[in-house]
Design a protein around this motif. Structure first.
Motif, short mmCIF file in Angstrom:
data_model
loop_
_atom_site.label_atom_id
_atom_site.label_comp_id
_atom_site.label_asym_id
_atom_site.label_seq_id
_atom_site.Cartn_x
_atom_site.Cartn_y
_atom_site.Cartn_z
N ILE A 189 22.32 25.54 -26.31
CA ILE A 189 22.62 26.07 -25.36
C ILE A 189 21.27 26.96 -24.48
CG2 ILE A 189 23.66 28.67 -25.02
CD1 ILE A 189 25.64 28.61 -27.95
N LYS A 190 20.28 26.60 -25.57
CA LYS A 190 19.29 27.00 -24.87
C LYS A 190 18.78 26.09 -23.40
CE LYS A 190 17.25 29.64 -28.49
NZ LYS A 190 16.01 29.94 -29.22
N THR A 191 19.11 24.99 -23.60
CA THR A 191 18.11 24.00 -23.03
C THR A 191 19.61 23.77 -21.38
OG1 THR A 191 19.19 22.13 -24.20
CG2 THR A 191 16.49 22.64 -24.77
N ALA A 192 20.79 23.48 -21.96
CA ALA A 192 21.38 22.84 -20.93
C ALA A 192 22.88 23.34 -21.73
CB ALA A 192 21.60 21.24 -21.47
N PRO A 193 23.27 25.03 -21.16
CA PRO A 193 24.47 24.91 -22.31
C PRO A 193 26.22 24.09 -21.36
CG PRO A 193 23.48 27.27 -20.60
CD PRO A 193 22.61 25.38 -20.46
N ARG A 194 25.52 23.74 -19.98
CA ARG A 194 26.44 23.11 -19.81
C ARG A 194 26.78 21.96 -20.02
NH1 ARG A 194 25.40 23.65 -13.49
NH2 ARG A 194 25.44 25.32 -12.62
N CYS A 195 26.01 21.47 -20.58
CA CYS A 195 26.31 20.34 -21.92
C CYS A 195 27.43 20.06 -22.88
CB CYS A 195 24.85 19.48 -21.78
SG CYS A 195 25.42 18.00 -23.07
N LEU A 196 27.18 21.19 -23.19
CA LEU A 196 28.24 21.64 -24.59
C LEU A 196 29.19 22.30 -23.75
CD1 LEU A 196 28.38 22.32 -27.79
CD2 LEU A 196 28.51 25.34 -27.19
N GLU A 225 25.37 16.70 -16.69
CA GLU A 225 25.13 17.83 -16.91
C GLU A 225 24.50 18.32 -18.46
OE1 GLU A 225 27.17 20.69 -16.35
OE2 GLU A 225 28.56 19.66 -14.71
N CYS A 226 24.47 17.31 -18.93
CA CYS A 226 23.50 17.00 -20.01
C CYS A 226 22.53 16.28 -19.45
CB CYS A 226 23.89 15.78 -21.31
SG CYS A 226 25.57 16.50 -22.16
N GLY A 227 21.66 16.32 -18.45
CA GLY A 227 20.88 15.69 -17.96
C GLY A 227 20.75 14.45 -17.86
N LYS A 228 19.35 13.06 -18.14
CA LYS A 228 19.73 12.62 -17.67
C LYS A 228 19.94 11.23 -19.30
CE LYS A 228 16.66 11.21 -14.60
NZ LYS A 228 15.63 10.11 -14.16
N THR A 229 20.64 12.38 -20.40
CA THR A 229 21.46 12.30 -21.86
C THR A 229 22.99 11.66 -21.72
OG1 THR A 229 19.94 13.46 -22.64
CG2 THR A 229 21.99 12.78 -24.11
N PRO A 230 23.24 10.85 -21.78
CA PRO A 230 24.97 10.57 -21.67
C PRO A 230 25.57 11.30 -22.90
CG PRO A 230 23.57 8.24 -22.17
CD PRO A 230 22.59 9.17 -22.22
N LYS A 266 22.65 35.01 -30.52
CA LYS A 266 23.14 35.89 -30.08
C LYS A 266 23.11 35.68 -28.61
CE LYS A 266 20.41 38.46 -33.63
NZ LYS A 266 21.66 38.42 -34.80
N ASN A 267 22.06 34.82 -28.06
CA ASN A 267 21.95 34.70 -26.67
C ASN A 267 23.03 33.80 -25.86
OD1 ASN A 267 20.45 36.18 -26.74
ND2 ASN A 267 19.06 34.98 -26.47
N ARG A 268 24.59 33.65 -26.42
CA ARG A 268 25.77 32.56 -26.59
C ARG A 268 25.97 33.06 -24.92
NH1 ARG A 268 27.80 34.79 -29.85
NH2 ARG A 268 29.94 36.73 -29.45
N PRO A 269 26.68 32.12 -24.41
CA PRO A 269 27.26 32.19 -22.84
C PRO A 269 28.42 33.23 -22.71
CG PRO A 269 27.41 29.62 -23.70
CD PRO A 269 26.82 30.34 -24.09
N VAL A 270 28.64 34.77 -23.61
CA VAL A 270 30.32 35.12 -23.85
C VAL A 270 30.23 35.35 -22.42
CG1 VAL A 270 31.00 37.27 -24.41
CG2 VAL A 270 28.88 35.75 -25.40
N GLY A 271 32.21 34.67 -22.22
CA GLY A 271 32.84 34.95 -21.32
C GLY A 271 33.03 33.71 -19.84
N LYS A 272 32.01 32.91 -20.11
CA LYS A 272 31.83 31.73 -19.69
C LYS A 272 32.81 30.87 -19.60
CE LYS A 272 27.43 32.72 -17.85
NZ LYS A 272 27.18 32.83 -16.31
N LYS A 273 33.25 29.99 -19.07
CA LYS A 273 34.69 29.54 -19.28
C LYS A 273 33.98 28.20 -19.47
CE LYS A 273 37.88 31.88 -17.42
NZ LYS A 273 39.58 31.56 -18.53
#
Length: 120
Positions: free
Chosen positions: A70-77, A31-36, A106-113
């Motif tokens: 959030i801009k680079t890897a929102p799933r990582c958060l 989820e965070c790319g190659k970053t642990p 402003k560009n946060r992933p509103v409504g995402k699980k």
């Protein structure tokens, strides 16, 4: 002799296939790319107080790091907030998920699980 050679050849093929699977898994991006996740969590250390207390003021450095993530890897958060590392640090996912809103991103992933939580 042929049987022993066939067994050795079959063993070699199995070993090669197993090692290829191992290297594919080791090089796989999560989820965070190659970053642990532990490294990504450590990068968000300025957010510790805000992630455990809804009344705590979110530091500007935390907002900057969360916005960049959030801009680079929102799933990582989400992966970081739900990680065992975050739980050990006292992060409460239900509170931490509100940090982007508390930072006025402003560009946060509103409504995402994010697990069982929804980004406000």
């Amino acid at each position: 002799m042929a049987s022993k050679m066939t067994t050795s050849f079959a063993t070699l093929i199995v070993w090669l296939l197993a090692s290829q699977v191992f290297f594919d898994l080791a090089g796989a991006a999560g989820e965070c790319g190659k970053t642990p996740i532990q490294s990504a969590a450590a990068n968000l250390s300025p957010c510790l107080a805000a992630g455990g207390n809804a009344m705590a003021k979110v530091p500007p450095t935390c907002c900057t790091k969360v916005n960049a993530l959030i801009k680079t890897a929102p799933r990582c958060l989400c992966a970081v907030l739900l990680s065992p590392t975050a739980k050990q640090a006292g992060i409460k996912p239900g509170i931490a998920i509100t940090i982007p809103k508390r930072c006025n991103i402003k560009n946060r992933p509103v409504g995402k699980k994010c697990g069982r939580y929804t980004v406000p």
